[in-house]
Design a protein around this motif. Structure first.
Motif, short mmCIF file in Angstrom:
data_model
loop_
_atom_site.label_atom_id
_atom_site.label_comp_id
_atom_site.label_asym_id
_atom_site.label_seq_id
_atom_site.Cartn_x
_atom_site.Cartn_y
_atom_site.Cartn_z
N HIS A 298 0.80 -1.22 0.00
CA HIS A 298 0.00 0.00 0.00
C HIS A 298 0.83 1.28 0.00
CE1 HIS A 298 0.68 -0.70 4.33
NE2 HIS A 298 0.64 0.61 4.43
N ARG A 299 2.10 1.19 0.44
CA ARG A 299 2.92 2.41 0.44
C ARG A 299 3.16 2.93 -0.98
NH1 ARG A 299 7.81 0.97 4.63
NH2 ARG A 299 6.55 0.27 6.38
N ILE B 68 -4.08 3.30 2.21
CA ILE B 68 -4.99 2.15 2.14
C ILE B 68 -6.24 2.54 1.35
CG2 ILE B 68 -6.49 0.64 3.47
CD1 ILE B 68 -3.73 -0.28 3.81
N GLN B 69 -6.75 3.73 1.61
CA GLN B 69 -7.95 4.19 0.89
C GLN B 69 -7.63 4.44 -0.57
OE1 GLN B 69 -11.00 4.44 2.66
NE2 GLN B 69 -11.69 4.31 0.54
N ARG B 70 -6.47 5.04 -0.84
CA ARG B 70 -6.07 5.28 -2.23
C ARG B 70 -5.87 3.96 -2.97
NH1 ARG B 70 -3.53 10.41 -3.54
NH2 ARG B 70 -2.02 9.27 -4.80
N PRO C 221 -2.73 -2.73 -12.73
CA PRO C 221 -2.24 -2.72 -11.35
C PRO C 221 -0.95 -1.92 -11.19
CG PRO C 221 -2.94 -4.93 -11.99
CD PRO C 221 -2.97 -4.09 -13.23
N LEU C 222 -0.95 -0.99 -10.24
CA LEU C 222 0.24 -0.20 -9.97
C LEU C 222 1.37 -1.09 -9.45
CD1 LEU C 222 1.57 2.62 -9.72
CD2 LEU C 222 0.60 2.76 -7.41
N VAL C 223 1.01 -2.05 -8.60
CA VAL C 223 1.96 -3.04 -8.08
C VAL C 223 1.45 -4.41 -8.52
CG1 VAL C 223 3.15 -3.95 -6.07
CG2 VAL C 223 2.38 -1.57 -6.08
#
Length: 354
Positions: free
Chosen positions: A120-121, A299-301, A316-318
């Motif tokens: 999430h970071r 987490i919300q983002r 997916p970003l990650v």
């Protein structure tokens, strides 16, 4: 409404449940968890409870599923969802071993599945701004990074989970995987690691303190100190102000990025650069400032991004490829600490052919 279910009603699962409920355009469809305690979480959320993913899919298929289950279940359950064509937000670590992660990656790529890994970071505005500063060239050529994750885990942490006193339960495998992803985002791929570990304070069979040396593909060098028995606030949780469960200290940093023209301390975002690069010298003063940013809950983002992935609006970003590389570096640190040798990390294959 995008209907998202959550499997696993523990601490992080409940955080995901709250994020779904707070996200505009999303609704919490169900909770999946066989434990008796999960009934209360589902009742408080006002959603049905299912004992298994099979039962969920048979009765009320959601648009997407968050897997916040124990680590050993990550790959089997993710494979189950991939085969069912169900988009997944898979909590980190992506797998328990690199070999397992490769199995999942092959299946995901073979089926073109949508799997977001829960680092999430990566969704933190702080990290986004730090990456922007590095890319802008304000620091000059990136030279080195100094990092730390130092904190004190109380005795109750080990009493509640005796497995944390044994190999595999220490901060390398439980905490360092977060730091690896942050370092990769800031400085690029890690190609070599060295490490020394100690269990001198607690005397458990697992490490409590680790000192690391890192080499990045672009020539950047890094040092990192990790300890879960150091009463010190130089950790992401105690500096970023992103998780209200932790006390936060605005005067502390956990990363310092140094370039040929200046440095950036993260997450205070204190910036020191030479105003005239042609005159830079340790006898010349820095121009001192602070990079502005807006803090938001990562987490919300992350949940907003997952909803977009579910709807096919974003990639997916990650992805699993990233999750595998984070795990590969973490495993290499374990090997380096055990052997006393420098461990090489193979260059990751391009994502489209991994």
């Amino acid at each position: 409404m995008t209907r998202i279910a959550v499997a696993g009603a523990g601490y992080i699962g409940q955080a995901h449940m709250a994020a779904v409920q707070a996200e505009p355009g999303c609704t919490l469809a169900a909770v999946v968890d066989p434990s008796p305690a999960a009934a209360g979480a589902a009742a408080r959320a006002g959603v049905p409870l299912y004992p298994s993913i099979e039962a969920l899919l048979a009765r009320d298929r959601p648009d997407g599923l968050v897997l916040a289950t124990p680590n050993a279940l990550h790959v089997p359950q993710a494979l189950q969802c991939v085969d069912a064509g169900l988009p997944v937000l898979l909590e980190k670590p992506v797998a328990t071993t690199v070999a397992e992660a490769r199995t999942l990656l092959a299946r995901v790529q073979g089926k073109g599945a949508r799997v977001l890994v829960g680092h999430h970071r990566a969704h933190s505005p702080i990290m986004a701004k730090a990456r922007q500063v590095v890319a802008s060239g304000q620091l000059g050529r990136l030279v080195a990074v100094m990092g730390s994750a130092t904190f004190y885990k109380p005795d109750s942490y080990f009493a509640d989970g005796p497995w944390r006193r044994e190999p595999g339960g220490g901060p390398i495998l439980l905490n360092m995987v977060h730091e690896v992803h942050n370092l990769r985002m800031l400085c690029g791929e890690i190609t070599q690691v060295q490490a020394m570990a100690s269990q001198a304070v607690r005397g458990f069979a697992v490490e409590d303190t680790v000192s690391m040396g890192l080499r990045f593909a672009n020539g950047v060098l890094g040092s990192f100190l990790l300890s879960d028995t150091a009463a010190c606030a130089r950790s992401w949780e105690q500096t970023s102000q992103e998780n209200p469960a932790y006390p936060s200290y605005a005067d502390e940093d956990c990363y310092v990025l140094t370039g040929s023209n200046g440095s950036l301390s993260v997450p205070t975002m204190r910036l020191k650069t030479y105003p005239r690069p042609e005159e830079r010298s340790w006898w010349k003063p820095f121009e001192v400032g602070q990079v502005g940013l807006v803090r938001e809950d990562p987490i919300q983002r992350q949940m907003a991004h997952f909803a977009a992935v579910v709807r096919g609006e974003a990639e997916p970003l990650v992805d699993v490829h990233d999750g595998l590389q984070n795990l590969a570096v973490t495993e290499a640190i374990v090997q380096a600490a055990a052997s006393g040798r420098t461990v090489d990390i193979p260059e990751p294959a391009p994502k489209e052919t991994a």
